[in-house]
Motif scaffolding. Structure first.
Motif, PDB file in Angstrom:
ATOM      1  N   GLY A 191       1.025  -1.126   0.148  1.00  0.00           N
ATOM      2  CA  GLY A 191       0.057   0.034  -0.150  1.00  0.00           C
ATOM      3  C   GLY A 191       0.891   1.286  -0.061  1.00  0.00           C
ATOM      4  N   TYR A 192       2.132   1.166  -0.218  1.00  0.00           N
ATOM      5  CA  TYR A 192       2.945   2.328  -0.314  1.00  0.00           C
ATOM      6  C   TYR A 192       3.180   3.016  -1.624  1.00  0.00           C
ATOM      7  CZ  TYR A 192       4.987   2.006   4.476  1.00  0.00           C
ATOM      8  OH  TYR A 192       5.383   1.865   5.612  1.00  0.00           O
ATOM      9  N   VAL A 193       3.184   4.244  -1.722  1.00  0.00           N
ATOM     10  CA  VAL A 193       3.537   5.062  -2.774  1.00  0.00           C
ATOM     11  C   VAL A 193       4.911   5.190  -2.883  1.00  0.00           C
ATOM     12  CG1 VAL A 193       3.383   7.269  -3.934  1.00  0.00           C
ATOM     13  CG2 VAL A 193       1.323   6.442  -2.615  1.00  0.00           C
ATOM     14  N   THR A 194       5.665   4.667  -3.931  1.00  0.00           N
ATOM     15  CA  THR A 194       7.115   4.507  -3.985  1.00  0.00           C
ATOM     16  C   THR A 194       7.812   5.499  -4.926  1.00  0.00           C
ATOM     17  OG1 THR A 194       6.935   2.633  -5.833  1.00  0.00           O
ATOM     18  CG2 THR A 194       7.132   2.137  -3.413  1.00  0.00           C
ATOM     19  N   GLN A 195       8.702   6.285  -4.604  1.00  0.00           N
ATOM     20  CA  GLN A 195       9.272   7.312  -5.342  1.00  0.00           C
ATOM     21  C   GLN A 195      10.793   7.058  -5.062  1.00  0.00           C
ATOM     22  OE1 GLN A 195       8.157  10.540  -7.327  1.00  0.00           O
ATOM     23  NE2 GLN A 195      10.254  10.039  -7.984  1.00  0.00           N
ATOM     24  N   GLY A 196      11.573   7.046  -6.345  1.00  0.00           N
ATOM     25  CA  GLY A 196      12.744   7.241  -6.579  1.00  0.00           C
ATOM     26  C   GLY A 196      13.354   8.645  -7.022  1.00  0.00           C
ATOM     27  N   VAL A 197      14.518   8.932  -6.364  1.00  0.00           N
ATOM     28  CA  VAL A 197      15.039  10.264  -7.003  1.00  0.00           C
ATOM     29  C   VAL A 197      16.594  10.138  -6.909  1.00  0.00           C
ATOM     30  CG1 VAL A 197      15.490  12.617  -6.596  1.00  0.00           C
ATOM     31  CG2 VAL A 197      13.092  11.831  -6.350  1.00  0.00           C
ATOM     32  N   GLY A 198      17.194  10.376  -8.349  1.00  0.00           N
ATOM     33  CA  GLY A 198      18.789  10.481  -8.284  1.00  0.00           C
ATOM     34  C   GLY A 198      19.550   9.271  -8.901  1.00  0.00           C
ATOM     35  N   LYS A 199      20.367   8.932  -8.469  1.00  0.00           N
ATOM     36  CA  LYS A 199      21.342   7.974  -9.010  1.00  0.00           C
ATOM     37  C   LYS A 199      20.685   6.689  -8.938  1.00  0.00           C
ATOM     38  CE  LYS A 199      25.870   5.843  -8.826  1.00  0.00           C
ATOM     39  NZ  LYS A 199      27.266   5.866  -7.908  1.00  0.00           N
ATOM     40  N   TRP A 200      20.548   5.918 -10.090  1.00  0.00           N
ATOM     41  CA  TRP A 200      20.118   4.519 -10.217  1.00  0.00           C
ATOM     42  C   TRP A 200      21.257   3.442 -10.245  1.00  0.00           C
ATOM     43  CZ3 TRP A 200      15.959   2.051  -9.047  1.00  0.00           C
ATOM     44  CH2 TRP A 200      15.867   0.494  -9.470  1.00  0.00           C
ATOM     45  N   ALA A 207      13.946  -4.434 -18.429  1.00  0.00           N
ATOM     46  CA  ALA A 207      13.581  -5.133 -17.169  1.00  0.00           C
ATOM     47  C   ALA A 207      14.022  -4.417 -15.907  1.00  0.00           C
ATOM     48  CB  ALA A 207      13.640  -6.631 -17.474  1.00  0.00           C
ATOM     49  N   SER A 208      15.134  -3.752 -16.114  1.00  0.00           N
ATOM     50  CA  SER A 208      15.703  -3.236 -14.930  1.00  0.00           C
ATOM     51  C   SER A 208      15.354  -1.723 -14.542  1.00  0.00           C
ATOM     52  CB  SER A 208      17.251  -3.318 -15.049  1.00  0.00           C
ATOM     53  OG  SER A 208      17.491  -4.761 -15.072  1.00  0.00           O
ATOM     54  N   LEU A 209      14.720  -1.115 -15.553  1.00  0.00           N
ATOM     55  CA  LEU A 209      14.553   0.212 -15.055  1.00  0.00           C
ATOM     56  C   LEU A 209      13.649   0.340 -13.868  1.00  0.00           C
ATOM     57  CD1 LEU A 209      13.949   1.323 -18.909  1.00  0.00           C
ATOM     58  CD2 LEU A 209      15.856   1.840 -17.552  1.00  0.00           C
ATOM     59  N   PRO A 210      13.616   1.450 -13.351  1.00  0.00           N
ATOM     60  CA  PRO A 210      13.106   1.742 -11.834  1.00  0.00           C
ATOM     61  C   PRO A 210      11.762   1.477 -12.008  1.00  0.00           C
ATOM     62  CG  PRO A 210      14.754   3.604 -12.206  1.00  0.00           C
ATOM     63  CD  PRO A 210      14.472   2.745 -13.676  1.00  0.00           C
ATOM     64  N   HIS A 211      10.736   1.996 -13.039  1.00  0.00           N
ATOM     65  CA  HIS A 211       9.598   1.740 -12.895  1.00  0.00           C
ATOM     66  C   HIS A 211       8.970   0.496 -13.152  1.00  0.00           C
ATOM     67  CE1 HIS A 211      10.581   2.578 -17.116  1.00  0.00           C
ATOM     68  NE2 HIS A 211       9.330   2.230 -17.324  1.00  0.00           N
ATOM     69  N   ASN A 212       9.843  -0.333 -13.610  1.00  0.00           N
ATOM     70  CA  ASN A 212       9.648  -1.862 -13.998  1.00  0.00           C
ATOM     71  C   ASN A 212      10.119  -2.711 -12.622  1.00  0.00           C
ATOM     72  OD1 ASN A 212       8.790  -1.378 -16.320  1.00  0.00           O
ATOM     73  ND2 ASN A 212      10.616  -1.465 -17.215  1.00  0.00           N
ATOM     74  N   VAL A 213      10.730  -2.345 -11.806  1.00  0.00           N
ATOM     75  CA  VAL A 213      10.892  -2.982 -10.414  1.00  0.00           C
ATOM     76  C   VAL A 213      10.683  -2.443  -9.276  1.00  0.00           C
ATOM     77  CG1 VAL A 213      13.080  -4.085 -11.493  1.00  0.00           C
ATOM     78  CG2 VAL A 213      13.212  -1.687 -10.401  1.00  0.00           C
ATOM     79  N   GLY A 214       9.272  -1.726  -9.260  1.00  0.00           N
ATOM     80  CA  GLY A 214       8.698  -1.277  -8.074  1.00  0.00           C
ATOM     81  C   GLY A 214       8.379   0.354  -7.799  1.00  0.00           C
ATOM     82  N   TYR A 215       8.878   1.035  -8.722  1.00  0.00           N
ATOM     83  CA  TYR A 215       8.656   2.602  -8.430  1.00  0.00           C
ATOM     84  C   TYR A 215       7.740   3.121  -9.217  1.00  0.00           C
ATOM     85  CZ  TYR A 215      13.042   2.704  -5.610  1.00  0.00           C
ATOM     86  OH  TYR A 215      13.953   2.630  -4.659  1.00  0.00           O
ATOM     87  N   ASP A 216       6.698   3.713  -8.605  1.00  0.00           N
ATOM     88  CA  ASP A 216       5.579   4.325  -9.229  1.00  0.00           C
ATOM     89  C   ASP A 216       6.228   5.617 -10.401  1.00  0.00           C
ATOM     90  OD1 ASP A 216       3.433   3.026  -8.166  1.00  0.00           O
ATOM     91  OD2 ASP A 216       3.829   4.173  -6.099  1.00  0.00           O
ATOM     92  N   ASN A 217       7.261   6.200  -9.659  1.00  0.00           N
ATOM     93  CA  ASN A 217       7.979   7.145 -10.294  1.00  0.00           C
ATOM     94  C   ASN A 217       9.528   7.315  -9.814  1.00  0.00           C
ATOM     95  OD1 ASN A 217       8.879  10.299 -10.461  1.00  0.00           O
ATOM     96  ND2 ASN A 217       6.969  10.388 -11.694  1.00  0.00           N
ATOM     97  N   TYR A 218      10.153   7.709 -10.937  1.00  0.00           N
ATOM     98  CA  TYR A 218      11.633   7.896 -10.580  1.00  0.00           C
ATOM     99  C   TYR A 218      12.314   9.028 -11.273  1.00  0.00           C
ATOM    100  CZ  TYR A 218      16.402   6.584  -8.837  1.00  0.00           C
ATOM    101  OH  TYR A 218      17.388   6.280  -8.009  1.00  0.00           O
ATOM    102  N   GLY A 220      15.734  11.069 -12.193  1.00  0.00           N
ATOM    103  CA  GLY A 220      17.309  10.907 -11.886  1.00  0.00           C
ATOM    104  C   GLY A 220      18.194  10.335 -13.154  1.00  0.00           C
ATOM    105  N   PHE A 221      19.344  10.115 -13.065  1.00  0.00           N
ATOM    106  CA  PHE A 221      20.022   9.312 -14.264  1.00  0.00           C
ATOM    107  C   PHE A 221      19.932   7.853 -13.917  1.00  0.00           C
ATOM    108  CE2 PHE A 221      23.966  11.361 -12.266  1.00  0.00           C
ATOM    109  CZ  PHE A 221      24.463  10.365 -11.526  1.00  0.00           C
ATOM    110  N   LEU A 222      20.385   7.035 -15.059  1.00  0.00           N
ATOM    111  CA  LEU A 222      20.428   5.672 -14.933  1.00  0.00           C
ATOM    112  C   LEU A 222      21.896   5.021 -14.403  1.00  0.00           C
ATOM    113  CD1 LEU A 222      17.741   4.755 -17.847  1.00  0.00           C
ATOM    114  CD2 LEU A 222      17.695   4.841 -15.248  1.00  0.00           C
ATOM    115  N   GLY A 223      23.006   5.901 -14.803  1.00  0.00           N
ATOM    116  CA  GLY A 223      24.193   5.461 -14.441  1.00  0.00           C
ATOM    117  C   GLY A 223      24.957   5.886 -13.320  1.00  0.00           C
TER     118      GLY A 223
END
Length: 566
Positions: A191-200, A207-218, A220-223
């Motif tokens: 039931g959580y809203v999940t937000q990522g910000v910054g370095k991934w 399949a490894s992108l943030p929104h495909n592994v649990g984040y509602d929104n991300y 930042g940069f991927l490297g």
């Protein structure tokens, strides 16, 4: 793979027959058959009773709570206390607590003031120091030797041998979180809203992108920041920056060059702007504003939230914006960056206060590894080694937990692994202890431990008995209490006799003999072996190493990306 398993059969290479023989001589309880204690020295028997101390468990056995989870030191009273405090807080706010993980990059154990750095090294950190003073400082909190393995460990609750990202993927290399169960994905289910910000930096494949592994929104940069800058810099890398052909090759490498936004349900991330020597200066400010907005937007939301804020600073290259250039008394780009990180944390805390969410939010600050020591100026640690090594300087990281009204101000040397964040966050969301196992497949091992009661209990002790060190694709050692045994080490100057020698420039050496045990209280520089002088400790350490070797037999290492080809 087979080499990795073979190396892990004993963290301390001591004869197995001797282990069993000496275990009989030195029973775990330390008592003789009639429950008397006879001890002393050549000067005679002593009448001193001695002391047992909190968070020292080498003489005790942890409880196995699930087949695919690490055993736990159980503290029923502190567990009960923590659950009662959490229930009262949920009744007050009408929802589970918010969780903010603030993870910095390459910041050493002694960079913030709360661990002896701060003003004394030319970069005051007043916000970090205040929150640490009013929270729980974890003096023995552990990352992995480098950034991607640590970030994957936080997200999966597994050490690198189990999640498989044993080193950072660079410039479009394959390897990521494909198929992983992440803390963000579990919290979504709870039931959580999940937000990522910054370095991934945990994979750029779809399949490894943030929104495909649990984040509602991300956002930042991927490297990692040097992927966007170092080849552009005419001072540090003229060999590429001043070669049109080489420069063009770097521009075409298959990694995302942009700050991106990734939204759940979208096929790919949206490119927002390219990161170069100019735009990188404002990245942390941009990311801070995004996290501030998220916190404000969640003010009246009925759902709790999880915010993973991963700063760019203070990973080289540190190109400071005008506001922070020279702002630290040290006036180095690293110290200026530390001042900026402190200000950004202050902004997020202020936003929590202004929106009335501070009391219902756990804040944990940490770093992804120890200081990088090959590109000066860099961070500081009082311990041996740097980023890229399994010496304490490479993996013991500055960490505190602040939670107004919930975490009692104190310092603790109880063991804490960043893998524990997986279990602990899920516990705070309502699934404590062994309940974590229901979210992961039975054939997947969870190296993390639920530490909620350690953090929340007024006199909380760690629920973790040992730290298992890894180094690239190898088991590297084990710590129990103040003792550390080595199996694989990084020798800083084994290859290059001069210059800046950090963890990535050294040689990886498997130990094939001897009893290499260090007392980290008396020898934090890890330059004296206690193995022969204190054989009983070596035996007990061997037992813990052998226990984890059995774990690796049942749940073998999964290597996705590593150094070398063997």
């Amino acid at each position: 793979m087979q080499k990795s398993i073979a190396l892990s059969k004993s963290v301390l290479p001591v004869c197995v027959a001797a282990i069993f023989a000496l275990t009989a001589i030195f029973p775990v309880s330390g008592l003789t058959a009639d429950n008397t204690i006879t001890r002393g020295s050549t000067s005679g028997q002593t009448t001193a009773k001695g002391y047992d101390h909190p968070n020292q468990f080498i003489h005790m056995r942890p409880a196995k709570i699930a087949e695919n989870m690490e055993p736990v030191m159980q503290h029923p009273d502190q567990d009960k206390e923590a659950r009662e405090k959490l229930a009262a807080l949920e009744k007050k706010f009408g929802k589970k607590p918010n969780i903010l993980i603030f993870i910095m990059d390459d910041v050493g154990w002694m960079d913030p003031g709360f661990n002896g750095g701060g003003e004394s090294v030319g970069n005051p950190t007043p916000t970090m120091d205040r929150l640490a003073r009013d929270g729980l400082v974890l003096t023995s909190a552990y990352s992995t030797p480098s950034c991607t393995p640590t970030r994957a460990t936080i997200h999966t609750g597994q050490n690198p041998l189990h999640h498989g990202l044993t080193r950072p993927p660079m410039y479009g290399e394959p390897g990521g979180l494909d198929g992983a169960v992440t803390v963000a994905s579990v919290l979504q289910k709870l039931g959580y809203v999940t937000q990522g910000v910054g370095k991934w930096h945990m994979g750029e494949n779809e399949a490894s992108l943030p929104h495909n592994v649990g984040y509602d929104n991300y956002y930042g940069f991927l490297g990692v920041s040097d992927m966007y800058t170092e080849w552009r810099d005419t001072y540090f890398n003229p060999e590429i920056a001043l070669s049109p052909g080489r420069f063009a090759l770097m521009q075409k490498l298959p990694f995302n060059h942009n700050n991106v936004r990734c939204v759940k349900g979208a096929k790919s991330c949206e490119n927002l702007y390219e990161i170069d020597l100019t735009t990188i200066k404002d990245l942390d400010q941009d990311w801070a504003a995004y996290s501030e907005k998220f916190i404000r937007d969640m003010k009246d939301n009925t759902k709790p939230w999880f915010l993973y804020h991963a700063t760019r600073g203070c990973h080289f290259d540190n190109y400071l914006n005008d506001k922070y250039a020279g702002k630290s008394p040290a006036r180095t780009v690293y110290s200026d960056c530390m001042v900026e990180m402190d200000d950004i944390l202050a902004r997020l805390v202020k936003t929590l206060e202004e929106t009335g969410q501070l009391e219902n939010t756990l804040i944990l600050l940490t770093s992804d590894n120890g200081p990088e020591c090959e590109i000066p100026p860099h961070g500081r640690t009082p311990f041996r080694g740097c980023k890229g090594s399994n010496w304490e300087g490479g993996v013991r990281v500055p960490t505190f937990v602040y939670w107004k009204g919930m975490v009692k101000p104190r310092r603790s040397d109880g063991l804490f692994d960043l893998a524990d964040l997986f279990n602990t966050c899920i516990s705070l969301a309502g699934s404590p202890g062994a309940e974590v196992a229901k979210f992961v497949p039975a054939d997947r091992y969870v190296d993390g431990i639920d530490q909620a009661s350690f953090l929340i209990g007024d006199q909380g002790q760690s629920n973790r008995r040992s730290i298992i060190y890894t180094l690239n694709q190898f088991v590297a050692g084990v710590r129990v209490d103040e003792f550390k045994g080595h199996q694989t080490v990084e020798l800083e100057r084994a290859i290059y006799p001069r210059g800046y020698t950090g963890g990535f420039s050294g040689a990886i050496i498997p130990l094939t003999g001897g009893a290499t045990v260090t007392n980290l209280y008396t020898d934090p520089q890890e330059d004296v072996s206690e193995g022969i002088r204190h054989i009983p400790i070596g035996i007990l350490m061997s037992q813990e190493g052998n226990r984890y070797a059995e774990v690796l037999k049942k749940f073998p290492p999964k290597i996705i990306i590593k150094f070398g080809t063997n």
